[in-house]
Design an enzyme around this catalytic site. Structure first.
Site, PDB file in Angstrom:
ATOM      1  N   LYS A   1     104.574  44.042  11.910  1.00 46.09           N
ATOM      2  CA  LYS A   1     104.123  42.939  11.050  1.00 46.09           C
ATOM      3  C   LYS A   1     102.661  43.147  10.649  1.00 46.09           C
ATOM      4  O   LYS A   1     101.947  43.932  11.292  1.00 46.09           O
ATOM      5  CB  LYS A   1     104.313  41.607  11.784  1.00 46.09           C
ATOM      6  CG  LYS A   1     103.508  41.487  13.072  1.00 46.09           C
ATOM      7  CD  LYS A   1     103.989  40.297  13.918  1.00 46.09           C
ATOM      8  CE  LYS A   1     103.176  40.169  15.185  1.00 46.09           C
ATOM      9  NZ  LYS A   1     103.724  39.145  16.089  1.00 46.09           N
TER      10      LYS A   1
ATOM     11  N   TYR B   1      71.715  39.233   2.155  1.00 47.63           N
ATOM     12  CA  TYR B   1      71.754  37.774   1.983  1.00 47.63           C
ATOM     13  C   TYR B   1      70.912  37.064   3.027  1.00 47.63           C
ATOM     14  O   TYR B   1      70.942  37.426   4.213  1.00 47.63           O
ATOM     15  CB  TYR B   1      73.188  37.257   2.102  1.00 47.63           C
ATOM     16  CG  TYR B   1      74.045  37.551   0.899  1.00 47.63           C
ATOM     17  CD1 TYR B   1      73.704  37.078  -0.366  1.00 47.63           C
ATOM     18  CD2 TYR B   1      75.217  38.292   1.037  1.00 47.63           C
ATOM     19  CE1 TYR B   1      74.509  37.353  -1.461  1.00 47.63           C
ATOM     20  CE2 TYR B   1      76.025  38.563  -0.052  1.00 47.63           C
ATOM     21  CZ  TYR B   1      75.670  38.091  -1.309  1.00 47.63           C
ATOM     22  OH  TYR B   1      76.452  38.355  -2.393  1.00 47.63           O
TER      23      TYR B   1
HETATM   24  C1  LIG Z   1     103.773  39.734  17.367  1.00 50.38           C
HETATM   25  C2  LIG Z   1     104.896  39.570  18.280  1.00 50.38           C
HETATM   26  C3  LIG Z   1     105.208  40.570  19.216  1.00 50.38           C
HETATM   27  C4  LIG Z   1     104.354  41.790  19.444  1.00 50.38           C
HETATM   28  O1  LIG Z   1     103.289  41.431  20.306  1.00 50.38           O
HETATM   29  P1  LIG Z   1     102.309  42.503  20.947  1.00 50.38           P
HETATM   30  O2  LIG Z   1     101.541  41.721  21.938  1.00 50.38           O
HETATM   31  O3  LIG Z   1     101.447  43.022  19.855  1.00 50.38           O
HETATM   32  O4  LIG Z   1     103.130  43.568  21.554  1.00 50.38           O
HETATM   33  C5  LIG Z   1     106.360  40.399  19.981  1.00 50.38           C
HETATM   34  N1  LIG Z   1     107.128  39.302  19.854  1.00 50.38           N
HETATM   35  C6  LIG Z   1     106.836  38.313  18.994  1.00 50.38           C
HETATM   36  C7  LIG Z   1     107.736  37.123  18.917  1.00 50.38           C
HETATM   37  C8  LIG Z   1     105.703  38.403  18.189  1.00 50.38           C
HETATM   38  O5  LIG Z   1     105.405  37.388  17.358  1.00 50.38           O
END
Ligand SMILES: *Cc1c(COP(=O)(O)O)cnc(C)c1O
Length: 377
Positions: free
Chosen positions: A42, A269
């Site tokens: 993701k 800035y």
């Molecule tokens: C993002 C996510 C993961 C992965 O988590 P990590 O800590 O990066 O391994 C796994 N399960 C769900 C439901 C998530 O939202």
């Protein structure tokens, strides 16, 4: 436009494909037999480039992926990614036909959602999300009959059932106790469903820290994100399993301008950097618009140029930042600067940079997924 062949002229992310594959192998060696690695890609694979990452993982035999949104899933399919894709988050039920068309599995976040998706009259693959204590998405683990119901919904094929642990990264006794309770509630639900005649689909519980601190659970998948990218969330994280995971991502930029600033003059800035001596400033065309945290302004962050560690001078802008190179002789226009990664003996690791900025590696990395080109090495 294929971002992977474009430009190292401004700022870019470099992906060490060898380390990515290595991490996938190391994680696969740790999951019990019958359990598969589900690569969580993701948010552009936490800034690593989703299609690039998933394609490389496909080549070493990873066949299951997780995304947060349907559009992330479609991007993978259009990029030629094979295997299973599970959406961990919400999708409007009006998009059921796309789930089917692209062969993407949808998480059922509540009983009402399952009914609404079923009512679309389109056959879709799903995983049931069970709430065992995090109280985010999912059907409460105690609602046996409601969960059982879903297995009989005409248009929903239940391919998996999962839960998410909310304290798996902690070794504190009360957090370990809570996590054990979450795991027990989940398996009890599976047992009760089995006793009531349901044939149990693939189960999954662990994300990265779930695997690292609770190895060996009998599951169908482990959903690994941050561990696959080879870094802990914070520099101090201690885990039961200590795996040889290697950082995959580096953030690089290039010196595009060097200027002399007189003692007493300001830079950037708010003129928050005021030269206490005649100063040489190098400008790097990378900023918070690329995901580099603005909270590292005014010397809180550093960058590596050649053999040198130099401080950030003044406020980080959306598209530029300045570094003070007064004390280093051999810096010229065109030199590569490393903002995250290793160079010679020095390393600015994602967890340490994230920590200095008041965040965790996960956020730092995934915010870099929008504008930067990704180069595979
Ligand atoms: C993002 C996510 C993961 C992965 O988590 P990590 O800590 O990066 O391994 C796994 N399960 C769900 C439901 C998530 O939202």
């Amino acid at each position: 436009m294929d971002k992977t062949v474009f430009g190292t002229d401004r700022a870019w992310i470099e992906i060490n494909v060898g380390n990515l594959r290595h991490n996938a192998e190391v994680l696969r060696d740790e999951v019990p037999s019958g359990c598969e690695l589900m690569a969580v890609v993701k948010a552009q694979a936490y800034g690593h480039g989703a299609v690039l990452t998933a394609t490389q993982l496909n080549r070493v035999g990873v066949r299951a992926f997780a995304v947060a949104t349907i559009d992330e899933g479609i991007e993978l399919r259009e990029g030629g990614v094979g295997g299973e894709i599970l959406i961990l988050g919400y999708t409007g039920v009006g998009r059921a036909s796309e789930l089917k068309e692209y062969d993407i599995m949808q998480t059922l976040i509540s009983h009402e959602y399952a009914e609404a998706l079923n009512d679309q009259g389109i056959a879709v693959k799903t995983h049931i999300k069970v709430d065992t204590g995090m109280h985010r998405l999912g059907i409460p683990a105690g609602e046996l009959s409601g969960i059982r119901d879903i297995f009989f919904m005409e248009n929903l094929e239940v391919c998996g059932m999962f839960t998410h642990l909310c304290c798996a990264d902690s070794r504190k006794p009360e957090d370990v106790r809570f996590t054990r309770e979450q795991i027990d509630r989940f398996y009890k639900l599976a047992d009760d469903l089995r006793d009531s005649g349901i044939s149990i689909p693939k189960l999954h519980i662990q994300s990265s820290y779930g695997l690292l601190n609770y190895p060996g659970l009998a599951c169908g998948y482990v959903r690994a994100g941050i561990a696959l990218y080879g870094v802990p969330s914070t520099p101090k994280d201690d885990t039961i399993l200590k795996l040889d995971l290697r950082p995959v991502l580096s953030l690089k930029s290039r010196v595009v301008l060097i200027r002399l600033v007189k003692k007493g003059d300001g830079v950037g800035y708010g003129r928050s950097f005021t030269a206490s001596r005649d100063t040489r400033i190098a400008i790097l065309p990378v900023g918070y618009g690329d995901g580099f945290p603005r909270s590292l302004s005014d010397g809180k962050g550093h960058v590596l140029i050649g053999r040198h560690v130099v401080p950030i001078a003044g406020r980080i802008c959306m598209d530029q930042l300045a570094v003070d190179v007064t004390d280093v002789e051999d810096v010229s226009v065109g030199d590569v600067a490393t903002l995250i990664g290793a160079e010679g003996y020095h390393e600015l690791s994602a967890p340490s940079v994230a920590d200095s900025s008041g965040s965790i590696s996960n956020e730092l990395l995934c915010r870099m997924g929008a504008r930067l080109p990704v180069i595979a090495k």
